[in-house]
Scaffold this motif. Structure first.
Motif, PDB file in Angstrom:
ATOM      1  N   GLU A  62       0.839  -1.190   0.000  1.00 20.65           N
ATOM      2  CA  GLU A  62       0.000   0.000   0.000  1.00 20.65           C
ATOM      3  C   GLU A  62       0.879   1.246   0.000  1.00 20.65           C
ATOM      4  OE1 GLU A  62      -3.294   0.498   2.749  1.00 20.65           O
ATOM      5  OE2 GLU A  62      -3.051  -1.625   3.194  1.00 20.65           O
ATOM      6  N   ILE A  63       0.307   2.352  -0.431  1.00 26.03           N
ATOM      7  CA  ILE A  63       1.011   3.627  -0.398  1.00 26.03           C
ATOM      8  C   ILE A  63       0.252   4.548   0.557  1.00 26.03           C
ATOM      9  CG2 ILE A  63       1.750   5.627  -1.737  1.00 26.03           C
ATOM     10  CD1 ILE A  63       3.218   3.080  -2.466  1.00 26.03           C
ATOM     11  N   LEU A  64       0.968   5.067   1.541  1.00 26.60           N
ATOM     12  CA  LEU A  64       0.393   5.994   2.500  1.00 26.60           C
ATOM     13  C   LEU A  64       0.746   7.397   2.032  1.00 26.60           C
ATOM     14  CD1 LEU A  64      -0.948   6.519   5.256  1.00 26.60           C
ATOM     15  CD2 LEU A  64       1.323   6.387   6.260  1.00 26.60           C
ATOM     16  N   ARG A  65      -0.240   8.227   1.863  1.00 25.44           N
ATOM     17  CA  ARG A  65       0.010   9.594   1.412  1.00 25.44           C
ATOM     18  C   ARG A  65      -0.035  10.522   2.616  1.00 25.44           C
ATOM     19  NH1 ARG A  65      -0.065   9.890  -4.022  1.00 25.44           N
ATOM     20  NH2 ARG A  65      -1.139   8.240  -5.135  1.00 25.44           N
ATOM     21  N   SER A  66       0.961  11.381   2.698  1.00 25.84           N
ATOM     22  CA  SER A  66       0.980  12.360   3.780  1.00 25.84           C
ATOM     23  C   SER A  66       1.460  13.682   3.220  1.00 25.84           C
ATOM     24  CB  SER A  66       1.909  11.899   4.906  1.00 25.84           C
ATOM     25  OG  SER A  66       3.235  11.842   4.443  1.00 25.84           O
ATOM     26  N   THR A  67       1.093  14.747   3.878  1.00 26.32           N
ATOM     27  CA  THR A  67       1.564  16.053   3.440  1.00 26.32           C
ATOM     28  C   THR A  67       2.780  16.400   4.264  1.00 26.32           C
ATOM     29  OG1 THR A  67       0.048  17.113   4.966  1.00 26.32           O
ATOM     30  CG2 THR A  67      -0.689  16.875   2.693  1.00 26.32           C
TER      31      THR A  67
ATOM     32  N   VAL B 127       2.600  16.588  -1.329  1.00 25.27           N
ATOM     33  CA  VAL B 127       2.188  15.226  -1.010  1.00 25.27           C
ATOM     34  C   VAL B 127       3.337  14.290  -1.359  1.00 25.27           C
ATOM     35  CG1 VAL B 127       0.577  13.385  -1.568  1.00 25.27           C
ATOM     36  CG2 VAL B 127      -0.235  15.739  -1.418  1.00 25.27           C
ATOM     37  N   SER B 128       3.726  13.485  -0.374  1.00 22.72           N
ATOM     38  CA  SER B 128       4.778  12.495  -0.630  1.00 22.72           C
ATOM     39  C   SER B 128       4.206  11.113  -0.377  1.00 22.72           C
ATOM     40  CB  SER B 128       5.992  12.739   0.263  1.00 22.72           C
ATOM     41  OG  SER B 128       5.642  12.554   1.610  1.00 22.72           O
ATOM     42  N   GLU B 129       4.757  10.141  -1.064  1.00 19.24           N
ATOM     43  CA  GLU B 129       4.287   8.772  -0.930  1.00 19.24           C
ATOM     44  C   GLU B 129       5.266   7.976  -0.068  1.00 19.24           C
ATOM     45  OE1 GLU B 129       3.667   7.232  -4.819  1.00 19.24           O
ATOM     46  OE2 GLU B 129       1.998   8.578  -5.209  1.00 19.24           O
ATOM     47  N   VAL B 130       4.715   7.321   0.943  1.00 14.21           N
ATOM     48  CA  VAL B 130       5.513   6.512   1.847  1.00 14.21           C
ATOM     49  C   VAL B 130       4.993   5.083   1.753  1.00 14.21           C
ATOM     50  CG1 VAL B 130       6.213   6.148   4.233  1.00 14.21           C
ATOM     51  CG2 VAL B 130       5.789   8.472   3.397  1.00 14.21           C
ATOM     52  N   PRO B 131       5.847   4.125   1.351  1.00 13.19           N
ATOM     53  CA  PRO B 131       5.363   2.743   1.254  1.00 13.19           C
ATOM     54  C   PRO B 131       5.069   2.167   2.640  1.00 13.19           C
ATOM     55  CG  PRO B 131       7.700   2.841   0.766  1.00 13.19           C
ATOM     56  CD  PRO B 131       7.233   4.255   0.956  1.00 13.19           C
TER      57      PRO B 131
END
Length: 113
Positions: free
Chosen positions: A2-7, A22-26
């Motif tokens: 899954e990809i967790l999106r956070s600002t 917005v960066s993507e954190v696995p």
């Protein structure tokens, strides 16, 4: 995966956008736990016998006691030369704590029912 999106603000404060980028954190997916296989009475007895044989080598004996109120088995390690309890696993304090928790949950269930 899954990809967790956070600002998250990227770069220096002068160049950072007001809202953030917005960066993507696995994030790893949860793996299924292996199923718990039931233990037969024979397997338990074999394990107890092995533990008793090992304890004798150290001049100890083991006493197993079922604590119904806590729904747990307690093992007493006994020094055979002095005939005194060396240790209890889990300790009496933990068993009493477990009894109190079960009693508390029982009271909560009675109130809600």
């Amino acid at each position: 995966m899954e990809i967790l999106r956070s600002t998250v603000s990227q770069g220096s404060p002068e160049k950072a956008p007001a809202v953030g980028k917005v960066s993507e954190v696995p994030v790893p997916k949860k793996t299924a736990e292996p199923p718990v296989k039931p233990v037969s009475e024979e397997q338990v007895q074999d394990a107890v016998d092995q533990a008793n044989k090992l304890a004798v080598a150290f001049d100890r004996s083991l006493k197993y006691e079922y604590k119904k109120e806590a729904d747990v088995y307690q093992v007493s390690v006994i020094d055979t030369s002095k005939d005194e309890v060396v240790r209890k696993i889990p300790p009496d304090e933990v068993v009493r704590f477990m009894e109190n928790i079960r009693e508390l949950f029982g009271a909560l269930l009675d109130v809600n029912a």
